[in-house]
Scaffold this active site. Structure first.
Site, mmCIF file in Angstrom:
data_model
loop_
_atom_site.group_PDB
_atom_site.id
_atom_site.type_symbol
_atom_site.label_atom_id
_atom_site.label_comp_id
_atom_site.label_asym_id
_atom_site.label_seq_id
_atom_site.Cartn_x
_atom_site.Cartn_y
_atom_site.Cartn_z
ATOM 1 N N HIS A 44 -14.286 -2.684 0.671
ATOM 2 C CA HIS A 44 -13.678 -3.065 -0.603
ATOM 3 C C HIS A 44 -13.564 -4.586 -0.644
ATOM 4 C CE1 HIS A 44 -10.306 -3.142 2.208
ATOM 5 N NE2 HIS A 44 -9.833 -4.106 1.436
ATOM 6 N N HIS A 130 -14.011 -11.241 -0.026
ATOM 7 C CA HIS A 130 -14.947 -10.863 1.033
ATOM 8 C C HIS A 130 -14.832 -9.366 1.298
ATOM 9 C CE1 HIS A 130 -11.120 -11.445 3.079
ATOM 10 N NE2 HIS A 130 -11.556 -10.561 3.978
#
Length: 190
Positions: A44, A130
């Site tokens: 995610h 990220h």
């Protein structure tokens, strides 16, 4: 001692993108010697980390964020490379780099603001989107940063996808995968 679950808002990755990343990480695990690799279903892009939350605050933040993003449109993101957090000799986080997309940063700011309005005390570090891939370098030698570019599966062609779902996840540290969706909001088609 009971471990309280933590909650966080994130951009959900499409299943096909998760599978692609997983396949690529399987190919580089022998090169990048990290102790714990993230389960494919747990990939995610975090927007806001909330920590432990009581039930009343959970519903409040779901309502506030849901209302604030109801008119937000989906947007394209790209995974462009690999990088690490922590010291260069023995990094603690191995991650997939996401392109700088203004819409992602604007969305993160909206979610952050609504979480504060719901009474959460949040980190104020600059947002650095990220995808965490692995944790804790265990190689016998110092980490070689040159490997990041040499073995980057996204170098020649970035991996593109539509960011179209925002999810409030609850962490279940004793389970694998460890992140459970609590609330999901779809972004409008472009």
């Amino acid at each position: 001692m009971e471990i309280k679950p933590h909650y966080f808002w994130a951009v959900r990755l499409p299943d096909s993108i998760k599978q692609y990343i997983q396949d690529e990480m399987t190919n580089v695990k022998q090169i990048f010697k990290f102790k714990r690799w993230v389960h494919m279903d747990d990939y995610h892009i975090t927007l806001v980390f909330l920590g432990s939350v009581d039930q009343q605050k959970t519903q409040s933040v779901i309502d506030l964020v849901g209302d604030a993003i109801k008119d937000e449109k989906a947007f394209e993101l790209q995974i462009e490379g690999l990088n690490v957090f922590g010291n260069n000799i023995s990094p603690r986080i191995f991650w997939g780099a996401v392109n700088h997309e203004t819409k992602l940063h604007q969305l993160q700011a909206v979610v952050h603001k609504k979480c504060q309005e719901a009474g959460f005390t949040l980190e104020n570090r600059p947002y650095h989107p990220h995808i965490t891939l692995a944790r804790n370098w265990t190689g016998n030698e110092e980490f070689d940063r040159g490997l990041l570019q040499k073995h980057n599966p996204f170098y020649e062609e970035a991996l593109s996808f539509q960011a179209n779902e925002i999810v409030l996840y609850k962490s279940n540290l004793e389970k694998t995968p460890k992140y459970e969706p609590v609330a999901t909001f779809s972004l409008l088609d472009e």
